[in-house]
Scaffold this motif. Structure first.
Motif, PDB file in Angstrom:
ATOM      1  N   ALA A  75       6.414  -1.229  -5.877  1.00 31.02           N
ATOM      2  CA  ALA A  75       5.286  -0.715  -6.636  1.00 31.02           C
ATOM      3  C   ALA A  75       4.771  -1.776  -7.597  1.00 31.02           C
ATOM      4  CB  ALA A  75       5.699   0.537  -7.402  1.00 31.02           C
ATOM      5  N   THR A  76       3.461  -1.810  -7.774  1.00 32.79           N
ATOM      6  CA  THR A  76       2.829  -2.739  -8.700  1.00 32.79           C
ATOM      7  C   THR A  76       2.290  -1.974  -9.901  1.00 32.79           C
ATOM      8  OG1 THR A  76       0.685  -2.517  -7.620  1.00 32.79           O
ATOM      9  CG2 THR A  76       2.174  -4.207  -6.758  1.00 32.79           C
ATOM     10  N   ASP A  77       1.853  -2.715 -10.892  1.00 33.02           N
ATOM     11  CA  ASP A  77       1.341  -2.054 -12.089  1.00 33.02           C
ATOM     12  C   ASP A  77       0.067  -1.268 -11.821  1.00 33.02           C
ATOM     13  OD1 ASP A  77       3.348  -2.790 -13.856  1.00 33.02           O
ATOM     14  OD2 ASP A  77       2.441  -4.752 -14.220  1.00 33.02           O
ATOM     15  N   ASP A  78      -0.648  -1.618 -10.779  1.00 33.26           N
ATOM     16  CA  ASP A  78      -1.875  -0.909 -10.421  1.00 33.26           C
ATOM     17  C   ASP A  78      -1.571   0.092  -9.320  1.00 33.26           C
ATOM     18  OD1 ASP A  78      -3.787  -2.488 -12.060  1.00 33.26           O
ATOM     19  OD2 ASP A  78      -3.052  -4.105 -10.779  1.00 33.26           O
ATOM     20  N   PRO A  79      -1.836   1.378  -9.558  1.00 32.22           N
ATOM     21  CA  PRO A  79      -1.586   2.374  -8.507  1.00 32.22           C
ATOM     22  C   PRO A  79      -2.525   2.144  -7.329  1.00 32.22           C
ATOM     23  CG  PRO A  79      -2.776   3.366 -10.333  1.00 32.22           C
ATOM     24  CD  PRO A  79      -2.389   1.984 -10.780  1.00 32.22           C
ATOM     25  N   ILE A  80      -1.968   2.181  -6.139  1.00 34.56           N
ATOM     26  CA  ILE A  80      -2.758   1.921  -4.938  1.00 34.56           C
ATOM     27  C   ILE A  80      -2.375   2.915  -3.863  1.00 34.56           C
ATOM     28  CG2 ILE A  80      -3.312   0.264  -3.104  1.00 34.56           C
ATOM     29  CD1 ILE A  80      -2.709  -1.970  -5.049  1.00 34.56           C
ATOM     30  N   THR A  81      -3.370   3.431  -3.185  1.00 34.32           N
ATOM     31  CA  THR A  81      -3.167   4.211  -1.973  1.00 34.32           C
ATOM     32  C   THR A  81      -4.085   3.640  -0.911  1.00 34.32           C
ATOM     33  OG1 THR A  81      -2.663   6.202  -3.230  1.00 34.32           O
ATOM     34  CG2 THR A  81      -3.239   6.485  -0.908  1.00 34.32           C
ATOM     35  N   ILE A  90      11.123   3.903   1.735  1.00 32.92           N
ATOM     36  CA  ILE A  90      10.892   4.112   0.309  1.00 32.92           C
ATOM     37  C   ILE A  90      11.562   2.981  -0.460  1.00 32.92           C
ATOM     38  CG2 ILE A  90      12.942   5.591   0.052  1.00 32.92           C
ATOM     39  CD1 ILE A  90      11.284   7.182  -2.061  1.00 32.92           C
ATOM     40  N   ALA A  91      10.891   2.529  -1.513  1.00 32.33           N
ATOM     41  CA  ALA A  91      11.414   1.477  -2.380  1.00 32.33           C
ATOM     42  C   ALA A  91      11.304   1.953  -3.824  1.00 32.33           C
ATOM     43  CB  ALA A  91      10.639   0.181  -2.187  1.00 32.33           C
ATOM     44  N   LEU A  92      12.439   2.025  -4.507  1.00 32.70           N
ATOM     45  CA  LEU A  92      12.498   2.423  -5.909  1.00 32.70           C
ATOM     46  C   LEU A  92      12.944   1.229  -6.729  1.00 32.70           C
ATOM     47  CD1 LEU A  92      14.473   5.784  -5.475  1.00 32.70           C
ATOM     48  CD2 LEU A  92      11.991   5.461  -5.385  1.00 32.70           C
ATOM     49  N   ASP A  93      12.461   1.137  -7.958  1.00 37.44           N
ATOM     50  CA  ASP A  93      12.934   0.055  -8.810  1.00 37.44           C
ATOM     51  C   ASP A  93      12.832   0.442 -10.278  1.00 37.44           C
ATOM     52  OD1 ASP A  93      10.506  -1.372 -10.231  1.00 37.44           O
ATOM     53  OD2 ASP A  93       9.831  -1.012  -8.183  1.00 37.44           O
ATOM     54  N   PHE A  94      13.674  -0.196 -11.045  1.00 35.34           N
ATOM     55  CA  PHE A  94      13.654  -0.067 -12.500  1.00 35.34           C
ATOM     56  C   PHE A  94      13.713  -1.474 -13.081  1.00 35.34           C
ATOM     57  CE2 PHE A  94      16.224  -0.304 -16.381  1.00 35.34           C
ATOM     58  CZ  PHE A  94      15.441   0.461 -17.247  1.00 35.34           C
ATOM     59  N   ARG A  95      12.834  -1.769 -14.009  1.00 31.26           N
ATOM     60  CA  ARG A  95      12.831  -3.072 -14.653  1.00 31.26           C
ATOM     61  C   ARG A  95      12.904  -2.871 -16.170  1.00 31.26           C
ATOM     62  NH1 ARG A  95       6.613  -4.411 -12.745  1.00 31.26           N
ATOM     63  NH2 ARG A  95       5.544  -3.304 -14.419  1.00 31.26           N
ATOM     64  N   ARG A 146       3.756   3.388 -10.621  1.00 27.71           N
ATOM     65  CA  ARG A 146       4.738   3.062 -11.649  1.00 27.71           C
ATOM     66  C   ARG A 146       4.654   4.124 -12.737  1.00 27.71           C
ATOM     67  NH1 ARG A 146       7.312  -1.297 -10.223  1.00 27.71           N
ATOM     68  NH2 ARG A 146       8.754  -0.837 -11.945  1.00 27.71           N
ATOM     69  N   PHE A 147       5.806   4.368 -13.380  1.00 28.09           N
ATOM     70  CA  PHE A 147       5.914   5.418 -14.379  1.00 28.09           C
ATOM     71  C   PHE A 147       6.667   4.888 -15.595  1.00 28.09           C
ATOM     72  CE2 PHE A 147       6.053   7.196 -10.112  1.00 28.09           C
ATOM     73  CZ  PHE A 147       4.998   8.090 -10.131  1.00 28.09           C
ATOM     74  N   GLY A 148       6.605   5.659 -16.676  1.00 29.05           N
ATOM     75  CA  GLY A 148       7.308   5.298 -17.899  1.00 29.05           C
ATOM     76  C   GLY A 148       6.375   4.657 -18.906  1.00 29.05           C
ATOM     77  N   SER A 149       6.835   4.610 -20.150  1.00 25.99           N
ATOM     78  CA  SER A 149       6.003   4.080 -21.228  1.00 25.99           C
ATOM     79  C   SER A 149       5.671   2.619 -21.028  1.00 25.99           C
ATOM     80  CB  SER A 149       6.714   4.279 -22.576  1.00 25.99           C
ATOM     81  OG  SER A 149       7.990   3.633 -22.569  1.00 25.99           O
ATOM     82  N   ASP A 150       6.554   1.901 -20.316  1.00 27.72           N
ATOM     83  CA  ASP A 150       6.354   0.476 -20.075  1.00 27.72           C
ATOM     84  C   ASP A 150       6.231   0.176 -18.588  1.00 27.72           C
ATOM     85  OD1 ASP A 150       5.859  -1.572 -21.751  1.00 27.72           O
ATOM     86  OD2 ASP A 150       7.947  -2.140 -22.091  1.00 27.72           O
ATOM     87  N   ASN A 151       5.889   1.201 -17.805  1.00 22.17           N
ATOM     88  CA  ASN A 151       5.829   1.054 -16.348  1.00 22.17           C
ATOM     89  C   ASN A 151       7.157   0.558 -15.778  1.00 22.17           C
ATOM     90  OD1 ASN A 151       3.299   2.005 -15.859  1.00 22.17           O
ATOM     91  ND2 ASN A 151       2.333   0.010 -15.580  1.00 22.17           N
ATOM     92  N   GLU A 152       8.261   0.997 -16.372  1.00 18.75           N
ATOM     93  CA  GLU A 152       9.555   0.459 -15.959  1.00 18.75           C
ATOM     94  C   GLU A 152      10.074   1.051 -14.655  1.00 18.75           C
ATOM     95  OE1 GLU A 152      10.462   3.367 -19.415  1.00 18.75           O
ATOM     96  OE2 GLU A 152       8.842   2.082 -18.722  1.00 18.75           O
ATOM     97  N   PHE A 153       9.587   2.219 -14.247  1.00 19.21           N
ATOM     98  CA  PHE A 153      10.026   2.855 -13.006  1.00 19.21           C
ATOM     99  C   PHE A 153       8.935   2.714 -11.937  1.00 19.21           C
ATOM    100  CE2 PHE A 153      12.140   5.152 -16.458  1.00 19.21           C
ATOM    101  CZ  PHE A 153      13.466   5.043 -16.060  1.00 19.21           C
ATOM    102  N   GLY A 154       9.365   2.362 -10.714  1.00 23.75           N
ATOM    103  CA  GLY A 154       8.404   2.194  -9.636  1.00 23.75           C
ATOM    104  C   GLY A 154       8.846   2.896  -8.367  1.00 23.75           C
ATOM    105  N   VAL A 155       7.858   3.424  -7.627  1.00 25.78           N
ATOM    106  CA  VAL A 155       8.099   4.066  -6.333  1.00 25.78           C
ATOM    107  C   VAL A 155       7.051   3.560  -5.355  1.00 25.78           C
ATOM    108  CG1 VAL A 155       8.262   6.227  -5.049  1.00 25.78           C
ATOM    109  CG2 VAL A 155       8.947   6.164  -7.450  1.00 25.78           C
ATOM    110  N   ARG A 156       7.495   3.142  -4.188  1.00 25.04           N
ATOM    111  CA  ARG A 156       6.551   2.755  -3.137  1.00 25.04           C
ATOM    112  C   ARG A 156       7.049   3.322  -1.818  1.00 25.04           C
ATOM    113  NH1 ARG A 156       3.357  -2.923  -2.659  1.00 25.04           N
ATOM    114  NH2 ARG A 156       1.983  -2.339  -0.934  1.00 25.04           N
TER     115      ARG A 156
END
Length: 743
Positions: free
Chosen positions: A212-218, A273-278, A239-249
């Motif tokens: 997932a990137t900072d810009d939501p895309i479909t 599916i690809a999940l990430d936390f930064r 991406r989700f969270g106050s700092d976009n720290e969670f991502g789902v693609r």
């Protein structure tokens, strides 16, 4: 990855989106949510940023298209896209992690998802058509992707995902879930560990999942390919969270229908599916997928038998598959990676993964009996199941000793594998490759899969990269201790039939130096490692002995250039691969050798705004230096062309904004089919063309594209095997069309 639109694009493929999606995308736009995110044009972003790219401020070039924002990326940071969007500025170099290409002491290329999308690539082999050091081939009797890199074999078993062996689908991989397809040329036992299929001697392939990137895309895509293959793709990420720290693609793909080869039907299904936390100190990624492929009436490869005068290749669209042949492939895989910064100079990391492969098929490969195309078609029914558990862990430490900076990496890796299989051989039928395949073959029942083998690959490694002279010189040294344990079992009784337990050290030393702001030179010594044979020849005095692992030794020097908007490289290499045979003393020993010497030239980028280039040429002298009784000494190794050229270009039409046309030429020299060099396939040339048009409908970006491979519809034998004396027919003119809408 980023697209020409300037933002990371995602293609998420819905199941059974067929022709209705292909031609209904335009109508759908009218009902799309007005607040959906869409990508900005790269030209607009460049104008806003007012930035330039390149390694020298005096050179004014177009800005690089960089992925995402300038934030800490989850996982080992993926190098950004290079000018032109077709390749990246770097890639993964095994345990050394992601490296800029100008700081990597190996020949590497990282192909982007922008290239995958623009070329409508469906398998790894489609991407490898761009690489002059890679020859695509097929499995014997099945429809697996295999590759010859710098003259040595690489199977699907030896492809890694995010640097981890054992999780990639083993026969054929749908590439839509991947951000990058990375190729490292040369042996890699130290960098990656021993490949589970004993490949990786001439190069390795690594797949990087999309995130997932900072810009939501479909993004939604409808596809059609000759002659009646329809498909759909949907790719979405948030991406989700106050700092976009969670991502789902997520990615979904479905394709089905008859391809350009008559009566050959393929169905591809992919769900991923690809999940990430930064976070500030910790980064976590998780990737999982289901890759299902079914092939019915797949055109088989052709073994040459004792024929030395080979028949001409049949029509590219002609299918001589035996009636009733099929292959069902299902791969389920998942892996997770964690990185934790203990301090500014210390990072702990670990990655674990699991994979299940479930296969079944009826196969009838052809063996030539005459130069008129007459052949016998075998009868082989097979079931295969494999489970893999794999992992790695280590610590990276940076420190300084006086003026020298160190990047130390210490770690371990392991992979456990268990194989169950069974098969049935029955009498086949005679036929001819110029006519339709035999219809009277009765395939047997292989029964339930039985335990066939277990194996454990484990290793420990140490690497240190020293940087000095104002960061202009990087010297790396390291060693990996590899252990291989294999147990083979008799299918009928389940009793252990043989065992293998051996260890070897795999060293590596390399140096790369920055000569100017645009030029680097490098050199390396590295080894490949493959499992030694257990002697089964009853006439050998050492019957039953397990030979030590085979070590392929590689020496390479090269130079790389980067002028900001275009670059390239020259590499000179020599690799010495041992082989075993029964010598004059009746000892089965590792006395044979194949020596590959070559030069590789590559080019990429956007030397002129609106004109992109990609490709190169590789020359290889693959000599059998030492063979049994000296019979074939001095001969050329089978399946290795003296040279291969691939060169592609794209041109943005100045009179029609958003329109791009492209062309690619692939030329491969003749290849010997056997070690005696009594049979060969002729050289061949293929021309591919493409066109795409990017526009907006109802303020949403839409791309129309067409790709045609083998435009002149040449008939040719595409490749010869490096090992088992078989050849593969090239595909005919193949047209692909797609409509993509971004919301």
């Amino acid at each position: 990855m980023t697209t020409d639109t300037g933002k990371p694009e995602m293609r998420f493929t819905a199941q059974k989106l067929s022709i209705s999606l292909l031609f209904g995308t335009t109508a759908f736009l009218a009902f799309a949510h007005p607040n959906a995110a869409w990508s900005q044009n790269a030209t607009d972003i460049n104008a806003q940023n007012g930035a330039t790219s390149g390694r020298d401020d005096a050179i004014q070039t177009r800005p690089l298209v960089i992925e995402g924002e300038a934030v800490k990326e989850a996982g080992d940071s993926t190098p950004p896209v290079y000018a032109g969007g077709q390749v990246a500025t770097g890639g993964r170099a095994g345990v050394l992690g992601n490296k800029d290409v100008m700081e990597t002491p190996f020949s590497t290329t990282s192909y982007t998802s922008e290239l995958i999308k623009n070329q409508q690539a469906q398998e790894i082999s489609d991407v490898m058509d761009n690489d002059p050091s890679v020859v695509n081939t097929s499995g014997f009797g099945n429809f697996a992707n295999r590759f010859t890199i710098r003259g040595f074999d690489l199977t699907g078993d030896d492809v890694s995902i995010d640097g981890l062996y054992g999780t990639a689908p083993r026969q054929s991989v749908a590439v839509e879930m991947f951000e990058r397809v990375e190729v490292l040329k040369g042996a890699s036992a130290f960098l990656n560990g021993m490949a589970p299929g004993s490949g990786g001697l001439g190069g390795s392939i690594n797949l990087v999942p999309k995130r997932a990137t900072d810009d939501p895309i479909t993004s939604m895509t409808g596809t059609y390919g000759t002659s009646s293959q329809f498909g759909g793709q949907v790719d979405a990420g948030r991406r989700f969270g106050s700092d976009n720290e969670f991502g789902v693609r997520t990615n979904l793909v479905y394709r089905d229908g008859e391809g350009s080869i008559e009566n050959e039907e393929r169905t591809t299904q992919l769900g991923a599916i690809a999940l990430d936390f930064r976070g500030d100190d910790a980064r976590l990624t998780f990737d999982a997928g289901l890759n299902k492929i079914r092939v019915e009436n797949g055109r088989p490869t052709v073994a040459i038998g004792s024929v030395t005068s080979l028949p001409s290749a049949p029509s590219g669209s002609h299918n001589f598959a035996a009636e009733g042949t099929f292959s069902d492939l299902e791969d389920k895989f998942a892996q997770a990676r964690l990185e934790y910064d203990v301090s500014d100079s210390t990072m702990l990391y670990t990655a674990v993964g699991a994979h299940n492969s479930d296969e079944a098929g009826n196969y009838a490969s052809a063996t030539l009996s005459g130069s008129d195309g007459s052949a016998s078609f075998g009868n082989f029914a097979n079931v295969f199941e494999r489970d893999d558990v794999t992992g790695t862990a280590g610590v990276q430490q940076t420190f300084e000793t006086g003026p020298v900076k160190h990047e130390l990496n210490v770690g371990t890796s392991a992979m456990w594998q268990e194989v169950h299989q069974n098969w049935s051989f029955l009498t086949g039928e005679n036929g001819n490759i110029y006519s339709s395949g035999p219809s009277g073959i009765a395939f047997g029942d292989p029964g339930d899969p039985k335990l066939s083998s277990t194996s454990i690959l484990s290793s420990y490694f140490l690497a240190d990269t020293l940087t000095f002279l104002d960061d202009k010189v990087h010297l790396t040294g390291g060693i990996r201790r590899q252990n291989v344990k294999v147990r083979n079992y008799t299918l009928a009784t389940g009793a252990k039939s043989s065992a293998y337990d051996s260890s070897a050290n795999s060293p590596m030393v390399s140096v790369i130096g920055e000569v100017t702001d645009y030029l680097s030179v490098y050199g390396n010594y590295i080894e490949g490692l493959s499992q030694g044979q257990t002697v089964s020849d009853s006439s050998a005095t050492n019957l039953g002995e397990t030979l030590a692992p085979y070590k392929t030794k590689q020496y390479e020097i090269g130079t790389k250039v980067d002028f900001g908007s275009f670059g390239g490289g020259i590499a000179l290499f020599q690799a010495e691969k041992p082989s075993a045979y029964l010598n004059s003393s009746n000892v089965f020993a590792t006395d044979g050798e194949q020596r590959n010497r070559g030069i590789e030239l590559t080019a990429f980028g956007e030397p002129v705004e609106g004109i992109r280039i990609l490709g190169g040429v590789t020359f290889i002298d693959a000599e059998l230096v030492s063979t049994e009784n000296g019979t074939n000494d001095g001969n050329t190794a089978p399946g290795v062309p003296d040279y291969q050229l691939t060169f592609g270009t794209e041109y943005d039409l100045p009179f029609l904004e958003g329109a791009t046309v492209g062309a690619r030429v692939i030329h491969t020299a003749s290849q010997y089919v056997n070690t005696a060099n009594t049979a060969s396939i002729p050289s061949w040339t293929r021309l591919d063309v493409s066109a795409r048009y990017k526009t907006e409908l109802y303020n949403y970006p839409v791309t129309f594209q067409a790709n045609v491979e083998n435009l002149t519809d040449n008939d040719y034998w595409e490749t010869a095997s490096t090992q088992t004396n078989y050849i593969t027919a090239g595909a005919p003119l193949t047209a692909k069309f797609a409509i993509t809408a971004n919301f």
